[in-house]
Design an enzyme around this catalytic site. Structure first.
Site, PDB file in Angstrom:
ATOM      1  CG  ASP A 148      17.459  -4.307  15.016  1.00 36.07           C
ATOM      2  OD1 ASP A 148      18.467  -3.638  14.763  1.00 36.07           O
ATOM      3  OD2 ASP A 148      16.339  -3.808  15.282  1.00 36.07           O
TER       4      ASP A 148
ATOM      5  CG  MET B 146      15.609  -6.494  20.211  1.00 40.03           C
ATOM      6  SD  MET B 146      15.815  -5.227  18.929  1.00 40.03           S
ATOM      7  CE  MET B 146      17.346  -4.409  19.364  1.00 40.03           C
TER       8      MET B 146
ATOM      9  CG  HIS C 241      15.185  -1.761  10.802  1.00 42.27           C
ATOM     10  ND1 HIS C 241      14.408  -2.880  11.005  1.00 42.27           N
ATOM     11  CD2 HIS C 241      15.526  -1.310  12.037  1.00 42.27           C
ATOM     12  CE1 HIS C 241      14.273  -3.097  12.304  1.00 42.27           C
ATOM     13  NE2 HIS C 241      14.940  -2.149  12.961  1.00 42.27           N
TER      14      HIS C 241
ATOM     15  CG  ASP D  68      15.281   1.087  14.695  1.00 44.80           C
ATOM     16  OD1 ASP D  68      14.800  -0.018  14.971  1.00 44.80           O
ATOM     17  OD2 ASP D  68      16.388   1.228  14.141  1.00 44.80           O
TER      18      ASP D  68
ATOM     19  CG  MET E   5      13.191   3.894  19.557  1.00 41.60           C
ATOM     20  SD  MET E   5      14.894   4.097  20.087  1.00 41.60           S
ATOM     21  CE  MET E   5      15.748   3.032  18.919  1.00 41.60           C
TER      22      MET E   5
ATOM     23  CG  MET F  25      12.091  -0.921  19.855  1.00 43.70           C
ATOM     24  SD  MET F  25      13.738  -0.367  19.364  1.00 43.70           S
ATOM     25  CE  MET F  25      13.341   0.297  17.761  1.00 43.70           C
TER      26      MET F  25
ATOM     27  CB  SER G  59      18.772   0.640  11.328  1.00 46.64           C
ATOM     28  OG  SER G  59      18.279   1.584  12.258  1.00 46.64           O
TER      29      SER G  59
ATOM     30  CG  HIS H  78      12.234  -2.668  15.640  1.00 46.71           C
ATOM     31  ND1 HIS H  78      13.571  -2.677  15.991  1.00 46.71           N
ATOM     32  CD2 HIS H  78      11.580  -3.306  16.655  1.00 46.71           C
ATOM     33  CE1 HIS H  78      13.708  -3.268  17.173  1.00 46.71           C
ATOM     34  NE2 HIS H  78      12.518  -3.651  17.601  1.00 46.71           N
TER      35      HIS H  78
HETATM   36  C1  DX5 Z   1      18.167  -0.540  18.350  1.00 45.32           C
HETATM   37  C2  DX5 Z   1      17.512  -0.570  16.997  1.00 45.32           C
HETATM   38  C3  DX5 Z   1      18.399  -0.954  15.886  1.00 45.32           C
HETATM   39  C4  DX5 Z   1      19.574  -0.033  15.691  1.00 45.32           C
HETATM   40  C5  DX5 Z   1      20.699  -0.883  15.247  1.00 45.32           C
HETATM   41  O1  DX5 Z   1      17.189  -0.365  19.326  1.00 45.32           O
HETATM   42  O2  DX5 Z   1      16.419  -1.488  16.987  1.00 45.32           O
HETATM   43  O3  DX5 Z   1      17.682  -1.131  14.652  1.00 45.32           O
HETATM   44  O4  DX5 Z   1      19.365   0.956  14.737  1.00 45.32           O
HETATM   45  O5  DX5 Z   1      21.839  -0.093  15.176  1.00 45.32           O
HETATM   46  P1  DX5 Z   1      23.284  -0.717  15.016  1.00 45.32           P
HETATM   47  O6  DX5 Z   1      23.274  -1.502  13.716  1.00 45.32           O
HETATM   48  O7  DX5 Z   1      24.157   0.472  14.968  1.00 45.32           O
HETATM   49  O8  DX5 Z   1      23.527  -1.609  16.189  1.00 45.32           O
HETATM   50 ZN    ZN Z   2      15.464  -1.957  15.002  1.00 44.61          ZN
END
Ligand code: DX5
Ligand code: ZN
Length: 227
Positions: free
Chosen positions: A178, A139, A35, A37, A39, A70, A10, A68
């Site tokens: 994840d 998650m 990956h 993320d 947000m 969010m 990620s 991903h």
């Molecule tokens: C959290 C993200 C993850 C995050 C995971 O909301 O969806 O993808 O980057 O990070 P680690 O591996 O550090 O928990």
């Molecule tokens: Zn993620």
């Protein structure tokens, strides 16, 4: 059928000032997917990046970009991420009343389609969309930030989902985990039936990223390294 097991670093934990180099580095060490993320500061209390980052990353790596989302109302932005070149897109069941329609938008574009579930969300929301899914993102921390602690209750959730997918004739649906994934939790989740292992801080925060990716590979190929 081959049981896929993939490592997806990620980039949330990467150095954004040199993102292209960070991605190229981990792909060189054997990462399978990257990956991404996304947000929006509404669905989760953090803001990260949009489709333009996917578009630029596409120019530096041949690896599939695993987006991903969010964000609230993901169906509004999904066409932009498709156009940017996403290889797979997941959105949160909690973020839209239109799970079926949203999966269809993604699949019609021949992009892998996934539903993401927060730790407290029941698997039941998937019951009538099992035929419309390519993967489910479970998650294993609350979404929003990297570097959080793995939530142990999610192991039974992944086990239950794998059994359910198998008995309903959906064994080819991938399970992605994840949050808080490291060599130990990856091994545990491998045994529970996960296929795609997202790791942010464990990889990008490691003193030796190659060694960490090798250890993760070992854990997901050969099982749990129980303490
Ligand atoms: C959290 C993200 C993850 C995050 C995971 O909301 O969806 O993808 O980057 O990070 P680690 O591996 O550090 O928990
Ligand atoms: Zn993620």
């Amino acid at each position: 059928m081959e049981f896929l097991r993939l490592i997806a670093p990620s980039i949330l934990s990467a150095n954004f000032a040199k993102l292209g180099d960070e991605v190229t580095e981990v792909v060189g060490y054997g990462a399978d997917w990257i990956h991404v993320d996304v947000m929006d500061g509404q669905f989760v209390p953090n803001i990260t990046m949009g489709p333009i980052v996917v578009e630029w990353l596409k120019t530096v790596t041949p690896s599939p970009l695993d987006v991903h989302l969010m964000i609230v109302s993901p169906e509004i932005y999904i066409p932009e991420f498709i156009k940017a070149g996403a290889g797979s897109i997941s959105f949160h069941a909690e973020a839209t009343p239109h799970i079926h329609r949203t999966l269809q938008i993604i699949r019609e574009a021949h992009v892998r389609a996934g539903v993401a579930l927060n730790p407290s969300t029941s698997l039941n929301v998937l019951e009538y969309v099992l035929d419309d899914l390519d993967f489910v993102l479970i998650m294993t921390v609350n979404p929003g930030f990297g570097g959080q602690k793995f939530i142990p209750a999610t192991v039974a959730k992944v086990q239950k989902l794998r059994e359910w997918l198998d008995v309903t004739g959906h064994a080819d649906v991938l399970i992605e985990v994840d949050g808080g994934i490291n060599e130990t939790t990856a091994g545990v989740m491998r045994e529970a039936g996960a296929n795609v292992f997202v790791a942010g801080s464990a990889i990008f925060g490691a003193p030796n990223r190659q060694t960490t990716i090798n250890q993760l590979r070992e854990a997901i190929e050969n099982g749990a390294q129980r303490p």
